[in-house]
Design a protein around this motif. Structure first.
Motif, PDB file in Angstrom:
ATOM      1  N   VAL A  16     -39.940 -66.934  45.671  1.00 46.29           N
ATOM      2  CA  VAL A  16     -39.300 -67.926  44.424  1.00 46.29           C
ATOM      3  C   VAL A  16     -40.625 -67.490  43.167  1.00 46.29           C
ATOM      4  O   VAL A  16     -41.651 -67.835  43.245  1.00 46.29           O
ATOM      5  N   LEU A  17     -39.854 -67.319  41.791  1.00 46.91           N
ATOM      6  CA  LEU A  17     -39.997 -67.616  41.145  1.00 46.91           C
ATOM      7  C   LEU A  17     -40.175 -68.647  39.760  1.00 46.91           C
ATOM      8  O   LEU A  17     -38.635 -68.865  39.994  1.00 46.91           O
ATOM      9  N   PHE A  18     -40.868 -69.309  38.640  1.00 46.45           N
ATOM     10  CA  PHE A  18     -40.965 -69.857  38.177  1.00 46.45           C
ATOM     11  C   PHE A  18     -42.062 -69.605  36.769  1.00 46.45           C
ATOM     12  O   PHE A  18     -42.826 -69.255  37.364  1.00 46.45           O
ATOM     13  N   VAL A  50     -35.228 -64.512  35.692  1.00 49.23           N
ATOM     14  CA  VAL A  50     -34.053 -63.669  35.982  1.00 49.23           C
ATOM     15  C   VAL A  50     -33.872 -62.233  36.418  1.00 49.23           C
ATOM     16  O   VAL A  50     -35.004 -62.012  36.391  1.00 49.23           O
ATOM     17  N   VAL A  51     -33.556 -62.395  37.834  1.00 44.89           N
ATOM     18  CA  VAL A  51     -34.036 -61.080  39.022  1.00 44.89           C
ATOM     19  C   VAL A  51     -32.491 -60.103  38.860  1.00 44.89           C
ATOM     20  O   VAL A  51     -31.472 -61.121  38.789  1.00 44.89           O
ATOM     21  N   ARG A  99     -36.576 -55.733  39.225  1.00 46.26           N
ATOM     22  CA  ARG A  99     -37.394 -56.244  37.988  1.00 46.26           C
ATOM     23  C   ARG A  99     -37.042 -57.701  38.691  1.00 46.26           C
ATOM     24  O   ARG A  99     -35.583 -57.999  38.749  1.00 46.26           O
ATOM     25  N   VAL A 100     -37.221 -58.169  37.615  1.00 41.48           N
ATOM     26  CA  VAL A 100     -37.765 -59.708  37.175  1.00 41.48           C
ATOM     27  C   VAL A 100     -37.623 -60.173  35.457  1.00 41.48           C
ATOM     28  O   VAL A 100     -38.533 -59.016  35.190  1.00 41.48           O
ATOM     29  N   PHE A 101     -37.027 -60.516  34.484  1.00 43.19           N
ATOM     30  CA  PHE A 101     -37.164 -60.453  33.385  1.00 43.19           C
ATOM     31  C   PHE A 101     -37.532 -61.670  32.953  1.00 43.19           C
ATOM     32  O   PHE A 101     -37.060 -63.104  33.381  1.00 43.19           O
ATOM     33  N   CYS A 102     -38.354 -61.955  32.325  1.00 43.78           N
ATOM     34  CA  CYS A 102     -39.347 -63.713  31.762  1.00 43.78           C
ATOM     35  C   CYS A 102     -39.063 -63.389  30.011  1.00 43.78           C
ATOM     36  O   CYS A 102     -39.611 -62.101  29.944  1.00 43.78           O
ATOM     37  N   ALA A 103     -39.669 -64.160  29.480  1.00 45.50           N
ATOM     38  CA  ALA A 103     -39.715 -64.241  28.083  1.00 45.50           C
ATOM     39  C   ALA A 103     -41.187 -65.780  27.897  1.00 45.50           C
ATOM     40  O   ALA A 103     -40.838 -66.713  28.766  1.00 45.50           O
ATOM     41  N   ALA A 135     -40.179 -56.876  31.591  1.00 44.62           N
ATOM     42  CA  ALA A 135     -39.610 -57.082  32.414  1.00 44.62           C
ATOM     43  C   ALA A 135     -41.033 -55.879  33.517  1.00 44.62           C
ATOM     44  O   ALA A 135     -41.454 -55.317  33.270  1.00 44.62           O
ATOM     45  N   LEU A 136     -41.081 -57.530  34.395  1.00 46.34           N
ATOM     46  CA  LEU A 136     -41.553 -56.847  35.422  1.00 46.34           C
ATOM     47  C   LEU A 136     -41.197 -56.150  37.118  1.00 46.34           C
ATOM     48  O   LEU A 136     -40.002 -56.527  37.583  1.00 46.34           O
ATOM     49  N   ASP A 137     -42.074 -55.447  37.636  1.00 52.28           N
ATOM     50  CA  ASP A 137     -41.840 -54.860  38.564  1.00 52.28           C
ATOM     51  C   ASP A 137     -41.428 -57.013  39.819  1.00 52.28           C
ATOM     52  O   ASP A 137     -42.652 -57.438  39.642  1.00 52.28           O
ATOM     53  N   LEU A 138     -40.804 -57.013  40.572  1.00 54.21           N
ATOM     54  CA  LEU A 138     -40.415 -57.736  41.415  1.00 54.21           C
ATOM     55  C   LEU A 138     -41.521 -58.036  41.921  1.00 54.21           C
ATOM     56  O   LEU A 138     -41.861 -59.246  42.831  1.00 54.21           O
ATOM     57  N   THR A 139     -41.730 -56.994  43.117  1.00 51.49           N
ATOM     58  CA  THR A 139     -43.400 -57.266  43.827  1.00 51.49           C
ATOM     59  C   THR A 139     -44.279 -56.926  43.444  1.00 51.49           C
ATOM     60  O   THR A 139     -45.294 -58.098  44.516  1.00 51.49           O
ATOM     61  N   THR A 140     -45.063 -56.883  42.456  1.00 49.80           N
ATOM     62  CA  THR A 140     -46.670 -56.295  42.651  1.00 49.80           C
ATOM     63  C   THR A 140     -46.389 -57.368  40.781  1.00 49.80           C
ATOM     64  O   THR A 140     -47.744 -57.455  40.781  1.00 49.80           O
TER      65      THR A 140
END
Length: 363
Positions: free
Chosen positions: A129-131, A164-165, A169-173, A181-186
């Motif tokens: 879960v990401l926030f 946003v996943v 990849r997960v995208f955040c601002a 853009a980030l690696d979802l796992t790390t």
């Protein structure tokens, strides 16, 4: 006359999922006083609706009847939408706490404390879960235990935009100027892109990342973060909605950009812009105002429902329009509205500033 319209709701990439149809016109199925202003969207799962409100409550409601099932006092205002996966509801609040609640019992499963208010709605992907929080960080937690997997610091500003996943990849601002853009796992940073002025929303659609700004939106290449095209928008903190090749946005009149609701045809090539120091090479997309604008003026995100678009307006009106903005159905709410409507299981739900959660279904 009854008319079939399809339903959509948010996915992890914030672009929407196709759902079954319902008929117009709609009628009020029920409304529930939740005891405080509702700023976020409800989450619908397993025949239940979950919504947070000012006053610190997270409430579970039986979708068909509107009967309250339970509520949890989280101790501080809730200003974002909850997310639900399997038997857990996830919700953050103004005191920096992020909670996992058992949706069957209404009991707290675990709590994680961030360093600032949580105003970015969470997203669940697999076991994560990401926030975002107002302590400059995007957090990734084990969704079953609440253990921190990683935290990414996005400069010196709050992370108030829902992440946003897409794929791995997960995208955040951060609130101002930067998209990551980030690696979802790390949580490792893959790229960052500069987009001037505050970032209000992100969405992934047709293999592109869309960034909603206060006065304009930007299309990014999700592989590299390269800026591709740009269009004007109205002032708003809400998101955007997609209907095949059309992108819809709403907002209120402001000094720059557009007024009220507009749409952009994403199939247009775009016109070459005069070069600017911060946006070299970006193509400009033209926009079209919706019929009778700015009547569908909303600060929350619009919702695409089949061939119609739904707006919960700052004038206190819930309306469904044709893609050009011509109204097909509307209902006067009990106050101004800043929340985003949602649909699932043949119901349309929206929270209002009058403290009520409204539910509609076909007559």
């Amino acid at each position: 006359m009854q008319q079939e319209v399809g339903l959509r709701r948010l996915a992890a990439d914030r672009s929407g999922l196709d759902l079954p149809t319902m008929r117009l016109p709609l009628e009020v199925a029920w409304k529930l006083d939740v005891g405080g202003r509702i700023l976020g969207a409800a989450a619908i799962h397993g025949g239940k609706a979950f919504v947070g409100a000012n006053g610190g409550k997270l409430i579970a409601v039986e979708l068909k009847s509107g009967k309250p099932l339970w509520h949890v006092n989280l101790g501080a205002d809730v200003r974002c939408s909850p997310a639900v996966a399997d038997d857990l509801a996830y919700c953050g609040c103004e005191n920096g706490e992020f909670h996992a609640i058992d949706i069957n019992m209404g009991k707290n499963r675990w709590t994680f404390l961030a360093g600032g208010p949580v105003r970015a709605s969470p997203v669940v992907q697999a076991g994560i879960v990401l926030f975002g929080a107002n302590d400059h960080h995007l957090y990734a937690l084990d969704r079953y235990t609440g253990k921190k997997l990683w935290a990414f610091r996005a400069g010196d500003y709050c992370v108030s935009v829902p992440p946003v996943v897409h794929g791995d990849r997960v995208f955040c601002a951060q609130w101002t100027e930067r998209v990551f853009a980030l690696d979802l796992t790390t949580g490792k940073e893959l790229w960052r892109s500069y987009v001037p002025v505050s970032v209000e929303a992100l969405a992934y659609h047709r293999d592109r990342l869309w960034v909603r700004k206060v006065h304009y939106l930007v299309e990014l290449d999700p592989a590299t973060g390269k800026r591709l095209r740009l269009a004007n928008t109205s002032w708003s903190y809400g998101g955007i909605a997609f209907q095949r090749n059309k992108l819809f946005q709403s907002g209120i009149q402001s000094q720059y950009g557009t007024s009220g609701a507009t749409f952009v045809d994403l199939d247009q090539d775009g016109k070459e812009m005069a070069k600017a120091p911060t946006l070299e090479g970006v193509l400009r997309l033209s926009h079209k105002s919706l019929y009778n604008y700015p009547k569908p003026a909303a600060l929350g995100s619009p919702l695409v429902i089949g061939d119609h678009v739904c707006f919960a307006t700052v004038s206190g009106k819930l309306c469904l329009t044709e893609p050009d903005g011509k109204e097909r159905w509307s209902y006067p709410l009990g106050g101004t509205c800043h929340a985003t409507p949602v649909t699932a299981d043949n119901h349309l739900l929206v929270g209002c500033d009058d403290g009520y959660l409204y539910a509609f279904r076909a007559k």
